[in-house]
Design a protein around this motif. Structure first.
Motif, PDB file in Angstrom:
ATOM      1  N   PHE A 166       0.868  -1.173   0.000  1.00  0.00           N
ATOM      2  CA  PHE A 166       0.000   0.000   0.000  1.00  0.00           C
ATOM      3  C   PHE A 166       0.907   1.226   0.000  1.00  0.00           C
ATOM      4  O   PHE A 166       1.659   1.438   0.959  1.00  0.00           O
ATOM      5  N   GLU A 167       0.857   2.022  -1.061  1.00  0.00           N
ATOM      6  CA  GLU A 167       1.741   3.171  -1.196  1.00  0.00           C
ATOM      7  C   GLU A 167       0.903   4.448  -1.346  1.00  0.00           C
ATOM      8  O   GLU A 167       0.098   4.569  -2.267  1.00  0.00           O
ATOM      9  N   ARG A 168       1.100   5.381  -0.424  1.00  0.00           N
ATOM     10  CA  ARG A 168       0.427   6.684  -0.462  1.00  0.00           C
ATOM     11  C   ARG A 168      -1.094   6.524  -0.572  1.00  0.00           C
ATOM     12  O   ARG A 168      -1.752   7.190  -1.380  1.00  0.00           O
ATOM     13  N   CYS A 169      -1.642   5.645   0.243  1.00  0.00           N
ATOM     14  CA  CYS A 169      -3.088   5.388   0.228  1.00  0.00           C
ATOM     15  C   CYS A 169      -3.754   5.925   1.492  1.00  0.00           C
ATOM     16  O   CYS A 169      -3.149   5.941   2.567  1.00  0.00           O
ATOM     17  N   ASN A 170      -4.993   6.351   1.353  1.00  0.00           N
ATOM     18  CA  ASN A 170      -5.806   6.753   2.499  1.00  0.00           C
ATOM     19  C   ASN A 170      -6.646   5.556   2.915  1.00  0.00           C
ATOM     20  O   ASN A 170      -7.584   5.169   2.214  1.00  0.00           O
ATOM     21  N   LEU A 171      -6.310   4.973   4.063  1.00  0.00           N
ATOM     22  CA  LEU A 171      -6.993   3.778   4.556  1.00  0.00           C
ATOM     23  C   LEU A 171      -7.782   4.066   5.829  1.00  0.00           C
ATOM     24  O   LEU A 171      -8.020   3.172   6.638  1.00  0.00           O
ATOM     25  N   THR A 172      -8.220   5.309   5.982  1.00  0.00           N
ATOM     26  CA  THR A 172      -8.981   5.692   7.169  1.00  0.00           C
ATOM     27  C   THR A 172     -10.196   4.787   7.349  1.00  0.00           C
ATOM     28  O   THR A 172     -11.015   4.632   6.442  1.00  0.00           O
ATOM     29  N   GLY A 173     -10.296   4.171   8.521  1.00  0.00           N
ATOM     30  CA  GLY A 173     -11.450   3.340   8.824  1.00  0.00           C
ATOM     31  C   GLY A 173     -11.505   2.016   8.088  1.00  0.00           C
ATOM     32  O   GLY A 173     -12.527   1.317   8.133  1.00  0.00           O
ATOM     33  N   ALA A 174     -10.427   1.634   7.407  1.00  0.00           N
ATOM     34  CA  ALA A 174     -10.420   0.350   6.690  1.00  0.00           C
ATOM     35  C   ALA A 174     -10.465  -0.811   7.687  1.00  0.00           C
ATOM     36  O   ALA A 174      -9.985  -0.703   8.812  1.00  0.00           O
TER      37      ALA A 174
END
Length: 227
Positions: A166-174
């Motif tokens: 995972f590169e430069r990803c927004n995983l908020t709440g995943a």
């Protein structure tokens, strides 16, 4: 004095192989036969085609390119995408089960609410995609990369994510509850409020990304953090 060979550095992560498409693809402007059960579509270019809200079983795409194509709301079982490219496509709300992607690149596409459960992904790159609320429960990933993707509240419950990057990803709440994640890597990602944080055993996370895990780890351990 004998010359010294410089010490080898750490091995670089393996990059998924890019699809090799035919130099000339048969363009599809008006889809004459629509998606048919057990249909096989080879070396075709779907540009600006609307394939949304379809229902198909055992459809196979091989060596195809999809550009500005809509698959939103389409239901697919035992489908296959092999050696394909999807660029600026709309897969929002698409539901696939027991399907696969092999040697594929999905770029600049909308995947909001897309659900691929119990599916297989091998040598696949998702690049610059809007993928909020996506579902990958019980799916298996091998040599896969998510790069520059928005993945808020994505669901990877019980997925096999070993070695995924995972590169430069927004995983908020995943959600990662029950996932297998040994060897997975997170670089420059937002990891606030993720679920199943205890499943991250064996992953590699950059130090500045780890700060976002503090509250999730504390919650999982029953720790209250006061200001």
């Amino acid at each position: 004095m004998p010359s010294r060979t410089p010490a080898a550095g750490p091995p670089r992560p393996k990059e998924p192989r890019s699809p090799r498409l035919a130099a000339s693809l048969a363009a599809v402007e008006l889809f004459d036969h629509d998606l048919e059960d057990d249909g096989v579509y080879k070396s075709m270019e779907f540009r600006g085609v609307d394939l949304s809200s379809r229902d198909a079983d055992a459809v196979e795409f091989e060596g195809c390119r999809f550009v500005d194509t809509r698959l939103s709301g389409t239901a697919m079982r035992r489908g296959g995408f092999s050696n394909v490219e999807l660029e600026r496509c709309d897969l929002s709300g698409m539901a696939a089960r027991a399907s696969s992607m092999h040697r594929a690149r999905v770029s600049a596409s909308r995947l909001t609410g897309m659900t691929w459960s119990e599916c297989g992904f091998k040598d696949v790159t998702f690049d610059a995609c809007r993928a909020d609320l996506t579902g990958f429960r019980f799916s298996t990933f091998k040599n896969a990369v998510f790069r520059d993707c928005a993945l808020p509240e994505a669901n990877f419950q019980n997925a096999d994510l070993k070695g995924v990057r995972f590169e430069r990803c927004n995983l908020t709440g995943a959600q990662f509850s029950g996932a297998e994640m040994e060897g997975a890597r997170f670089a420059d990602c937002v990891l606030l409020g993720i679920g199943g944080v205890t499943s991250l055993r064996g992953v590699t996370i950059r130090s500045r990304d780890a700060q976002g895990l503090v509250y999730s780890l504390a919650s999982a351990m029953g720790i209250t953090i006061e200001e």
